[in-house]
Design a protein around this motif. Sequence first.
Motif, mmCIF file in Angstrom:
data_model
loop_
_atom_site.group_PDB
_atom_site.id
_atom_site.type_symbol
_atom_site.label_atom_id
_atom_site.label_comp_id
_atom_site.label_asym_id
_atom_site.label_seq_id
_atom_site.Cartn_x
_atom_site.Cartn_y
_atom_site.Cartn_z
ATOM 1 N N GLU A 105 -19.731 11.777 27.845
ATOM 2 C CA GLU A 105 -18.580 12.642 27.599
ATOM 3 C C GLU A 105 -18.340 13.498 28.853
ATOM 4 O O GLU A 105 -17.947 12.955 29.872
ATOM 5 C CB GLU A 105 -18.798 13.473 26.338
ATOM 6 C CG GLU A 105 -18.965 12.596 25.084
ATOM 7 C CD GLU A 105 -19.200 13.374 23.832
ATOM 8 O OE1 GLU A 105 -18.253 13.505 23.025
ATOM 9 O OE2 GLU A 105 -20.338 13.849 23.634
ATOM 10 N N GLU A 106 -18.594 14.802 28.790
ATOM 11 C CA GLU A 106 -18.515 15.590 30.025
ATOM 12 C C GLU A 106 -19.730 16.492 30.168
ATOM 13 O O GLU A 106 -19.696 17.490 30.883
ATOM 14 C CB GLU A 106 -17.242 16.422 30.078
ATOM 15 C CG GLU A 106 -17.105 17.488 29.018
ATOM 16 C CD GLU A 106 -15.806 18.270 29.147
ATOM 17 O OE1 GLU A 106 -15.853 19.371 29.702
ATOM 18 O OE2 GLU A 106 -14.761 17.752 28.722
ATOM 19 N N TRP A 107 -20.826 16.127 29.501
ATOM 20 C CA TRP A 107 -22.047 16.926 29.543
ATOM 21 C C TRP A 107 -23.080 16.268 30.444
ATOM 22 O O TRP A 107 -22.930 15.119 30.864
ATOM 23 C CB TRP A 107 -22.619 17.108 28.138
ATOM 24 C CG TRP A 107 -21.639 17.482 27.070
ATOM 25 C CD1 TRP A 107 -21.428 16.833 25.888
ATOM 26 C CD2 TRP A 107 -20.727 18.600 27.059
ATOM 27 N NE1 TRP A 107 -20.454 17.462 25.149
ATOM 28 C CE2 TRP A 107 -20.010 18.547 25.848
ATOM 29 C CE3 TRP A 107 -20.457 19.622 27.963
ATOM 30 C CZ2 TRP A 107 -19.037 19.487 25.507
ATOM 31 C CZ3 TRP A 107 -19.483 20.562 27.633
ATOM 32 C CH2 TRP A 107 -18.793 20.497 26.416
ATOM 33 N N ILE A 143 -22.045 11.049 37.268
ATOM 34 C CA ILE A 143 -22.238 12.339 37.932
ATOM 35 C C ILE A 143 -21.465 12.386 39.234
ATOM 36 O O ILE A 143 -21.016 11.361 39.761
ATOM 37 C CB ILE A 143 -23.735 12.617 38.218
ATOM 38 C CG1 ILE A 143 -24.320 11.522 39.126
ATOM 39 C CG2 ILE A 143 -24.517 12.749 36.923
ATOM 40 C CD1 ILE A 143 -25.742 11.796 39.588
ATOM 41 N N ARG A 144 -21.310 13.607 39.732
ATOM 42 C CA ARG A 144 -20.781 13.839 41.067
ATOM 43 C C ARG A 144 -21.836 14.599 41.842
ATOM 44 O O ARG A 144 -22.233 15.695 41.442
ATOM 45 C CB ARG A 144 -19.493 14.657 41.003
ATOM 46 C CG ARG A 144 -18.725 14.700 42.321
ATOM 47 C CD ARG A 144 -17.601 15.706 42.255
ATOM 48 N NE ARG A 144 -18.088 17.063 42.519
ATOM 49 C CZ ARG A 144 -17.401 18.159 42.208
ATOM 50 N NH1 ARG A 144 -16.271 18.074 41.559
ATOM 51 N NH2 ARG A 144 -17.891 19.350 42.512
ATOM 52 N N ALA A 145 -22.314 13.996 42.919
ATOM 53 C CA ALA A 145 -23.333 14.636 43.754
ATOM 54 C C ALA A 145 -22.645 15.273 44.957
ATOM 55 O O ALA A 145 -21.931 14.600 45.705
ATOM 56 C CB ALA A 145 -24.376 13.624 44.195
ATOM 57 N N VAL A 173 -25.639 18.607 41.471
ATOM 58 C CA VAL A 173 -25.150 17.468 40.702
ATOM 59 C C VAL A 173 -24.367 18.006 39.520
ATOM 60 O O VAL A 173 -24.844 18.885 38.796
ATOM 61 C CB VAL A 173 -26.311 16.577 40.224
ATOM 62 C CG1 VAL A 173 -25.862 15.643 39.119
ATOM 63 C CG2 VAL A 173 -26.885 15.777 41.383
ATOM 64 N N LEU A 174 -23.163 17.495 39.326
ATOM 65 C CA LEU A 174 -22.302 17.909 38.222
ATOM 66 C C LEU A 174 -21.880 16.672 37.434
ATOM 67 O O LEU A 174 -21.846 15.557 37.982
ATOM 68 C CB LEU A 174 -21.056 18.628 38.757
ATOM 69 C CG LEU A 174 -21.292 19.917 39.548
ATOM 70 C CD1 LEU A 174 -19.965 20.425 40.113
ATOM 71 C CD2 LEU A 174 -21.949 20.983 38.688
ATOM 72 N N PRO A 175 -21.546 16.830 36.153
ATOM 73 C CA PRO A 175 -21.135 15.662 35.357
ATOM 74 C C PRO A 175 -19.706 15.243 35.646
ATOM 75 O O PRO A 175 -18.861 16.065 35.999
ATOM 76 C CB PRO A 175 -21.270 16.172 33.913
ATOM 77 C CG PRO A 175 -21.075 17.654 34.020
ATOM 78 C CD PRO A 175 -21.650 18.062 35.354
ATOM 79 N N ARG A 176 -19.463 13.938 35.526
ATOM 80 C CA ARG A 176 -18.109 13.407 35.494
ATOM 81 C C ARG A 176 -17.799 12.990 34.060
ATOM 82 O O ARG A 176 -18.701 12.690 33.283
ATOM 83 C CB ARG A 176 -17.972 12.184 36.404
ATOM 84 C CG ARG A 176 -17.996 12.495 37.875
ATOM 85 C CD ARG A 176 -17.646 11.247 38.684
ATOM 86 N NE ARG A 176 -18.707 10.255 38.665
ATOM 87 C CZ ARG A 176 -18.532 8.969 38.421
ATOM 88 N NH1 ARG A 176 -17.330 8.496 38.135
ATOM 89 N NH2 ARG A 176 -19.546 8.119 38.443
ATOM 90 N N VAL A 177 -16.535 12.964 33.726
ATOM 91 C CA VAL A 177 -16.149 12.602 32.358
ATOM 92 C C VAL A 177 -16.252 11.090 32.183
ATOM 93 O O VAL A 177 -15.669 10.317 32.955
ATOM 94 C CB VAL A 177 -14.717 13.069 32.047
ATOM 95 C CG1 VAL A 177 -14.292 12.609 30.651
ATOM 96 C CG2 VAL A 177 -14.614 14.585 32.152
ATOM 97 N N ASN A 178 -17.014 10.666 31.192
ATOM 98 C CA ASN A 178 -17.055 9.268 30.760
ATOM 99 C C ASN A 178 -17.264 9.288 29.252
ATOM 100 O O ASN A 178 -18.372 9.541 28.774
ATOM 101 C CB ASN A 178 -18.174 8.491 31.455
ATOM 102 C CG ASN A 178 -18.113 6.995 31.157
ATOM 103 O OD1 ASN A 178 -17.914 6.583 30.020
ATOM 104 N ND2 ASN A 178 -18.293 6.179 32.183
ATOM 105 N N GLU A 179 -16.201 9.062 28.511
ATOM 106 C CA GLU A 179 -16.268 9.200 27.065
ATOM 107 C C GLU A 179 -17.291 8.268 26.437
ATOM 108 O O GLU A 179 -17.890 8.583 25.411
ATOM 109 C CB GLU A 179 -14.887 8.928 26.444
ATOM 110 C CG GLU A 179 -13.807 9.904 26.872
ATOM 111 C CD GLU A 179 -14.062 11.314 26.374
ATOM 112 O OE1 GLU A 179 -14.885 11.482 25.463
ATOM 113 O OE2 GLU A 179 -13.445 12.249 26.925
ATOM 114 N N GLY A 180 -17.525 7.115 27.052
ATOM 115 C CA GLY A 180 -18.428 6.146 26.468
ATOM 116 C C GLY A 180 -19.896 6.446 26.677
ATOM 117 O O GLY A 180 -20.747 5.879 25.991
#
Length: 681
Positions: free
Chosen positions: A254-256, A232-234, A244-251
């Motif tokens: 993802e981006e949700w 996440i990005r706080a 708080v927003l999501p950061r991309v991490n495919e593992g």
Amino acid sequence: MPVAKVNGVETEFEPGMTVLQVAEKAGHEIPRFCYHERLSIAGNCRMCLVEVKPGPPKPQASCALPAAEGQEIFTDTPMVKKAREGVMEFLLINHPLDCPICDQGGECDLQDQAVGYGRDGSRYAENKRAVEEKNMGPTVKTFMTRCIQCTRCVRFITEVAGVPDIGMISRGESAEITTYLEKNIDSELSGNVNDLCPVGALTHRPWQYHYRPWELKKTETIDVMDALGSNIRADSKGAEVMRVLPRVNEGINEEWLSDISRYAVDGLQRQRLDRPYVRENGRLRAASWEEALGAVAEKLKAAPADRIGVIAGDLQDAESMKATLDLFRALGSANTDCRQDGAVLGYGPREGWLFNSGLQGIENADAVLIVGANPRVEAPLLNARLRKIWLAGKTEIGLIGEQAELTFDYSWLGAGSSTLAKLPKAAMDFLNKAERPAIIVGAGALTGAGGPAVLNALGALAKKVGVVADGWNGFNVLHTAASRVAGLDMGFVPGQGGLTAAEMVKPNALDVLFLLGADEVDPTGSNAFRVYLGSHGDRGAHGADVILPGAAYTEKSGLYVNTEGRVQMADRVVFPKGQAKEDWAVVRALSGLVGQTLPYDTLDALRTKLMADQPTFGRIDYLPAPASFDVGSLGKKGDLGDVDFYSAVRDPYLNNPITRASVTMAELSAQRIAPVAMAAE
């Protein structure tokens, strides 16, 4: 690989790619509103127009056009420029001039693309149309006059979330996006539609008019609302975490991001503990740190080692648990436990308590058996992955436990342990014929007296059907607590002759009970001297004799290990409230007062000790490779009995001290309960 020319430069591409993907691979930005990499192609907005040869002498939508060998793609010809300006002009015909008050202002795709690809004037003087606002629930604020009908929200809710509550009605100028029958969005992933909306038609209701994007300080960190460890990005403003927003991490995510992880942040400002308290004559009074720590030290020194104990909570970082474990082991206590739910894990190989296939790796399974878990409430983003492989038609899913709406079809095999004792032939068949079978076991199946027997039976089943094989480990434990795997890795479980968390809170069990952010046990039956170190005035603080204010997860740097065994580092976003301090520092100060000074004075020194004692904590962002182990040795043989399995999470929106302090979570909980009550009537 096939080759196409993009603006005269040859570019190789993989078969099946679209013209838009090929152009972007060649380094040319293509504007778009409706296209999204993780959603189906709609071709609504027509903003991604390009010129393609061979083909008709007109612009074509690149998002829906398959790339082909020998194509010539032009992204910046006068024809393309004029076509994009025309599309933008049409999009802005009815769009209101809301930018000064729109929450999307400053990070709006429509603003950016209007500047980059639009005209510098408008030829339309007609009145703009207006659309009535919709009530989509506590998380989504609508301004539907701004909507450009890109249908991203419709496709996400239908395809990813699996709750088709949003759709488009009418035609032409009357077309509008709405919820069916004016109902709220019944999804634990609803906040993602606000991220997807490119124009500010859907914005975050809990944060409405609270900030401007350029006012916020952005910090990349880790979520602790479940055990997935979503990236996440706080964003903070002053001393407050605003969003708080999501950061991309495919593992991992993802981006949700789940609604709980996203919207519980208002709970960080409410019911906070910001100063020490000491109970005197039955009432709490404010005290200094010296007085509060002195009172705790006096009780710890006076009590026998076997009469003191500590329970670690679900949101704790690894450093605070390590310092606490070192202190209580130095005091001679074996009464240490991080398993508030009573799950029988923590002994044997590490693979016995991990989600071994990995969250992304579960997509490779062709048969999944879920036991005692409801992934939709325990781990919504894992549930979305299961829905993805179910939609692809390559996976059969079975369930033992409580029946629930999981957004995908599954075979219900039985309610509990009696089914596990004599598994139906259909269940054995679909596991036996699978090349990569997987078992997902939740805490709901591993608690109680029969937990060890259930774990052993699942291990025997996994061994029989080949869940663990060379290059594949499909034995997966789904935890619900962000701190659990770290605690199990470092041995934060009862030592020889030690008491479990449930036993420690019984009457006359202990003289001193230390609650390290432990709010999911009921200590009211204990007559021990209770000490609570935590961030919120929640269950653990009620009735405590000494309260020591700690830091919330956004107020400290710490290591967390997610359910798949991946170690991740969270960064501090804001400073602790008032006189509160980081938990490990409080424990370190207490160790000096009891004569067992811990051998580290800084966070770096503590981490060095942690990584020296448990090397797995030094492998940051490393996903353990699938490892074979004797899955049949898990647990203990015993009578399985006839016990129904229920999810360990009864209300996901009120599952920890932060969510219970959140107004938004209270609204979501009420919305979740209301339909159930109506159905019962």
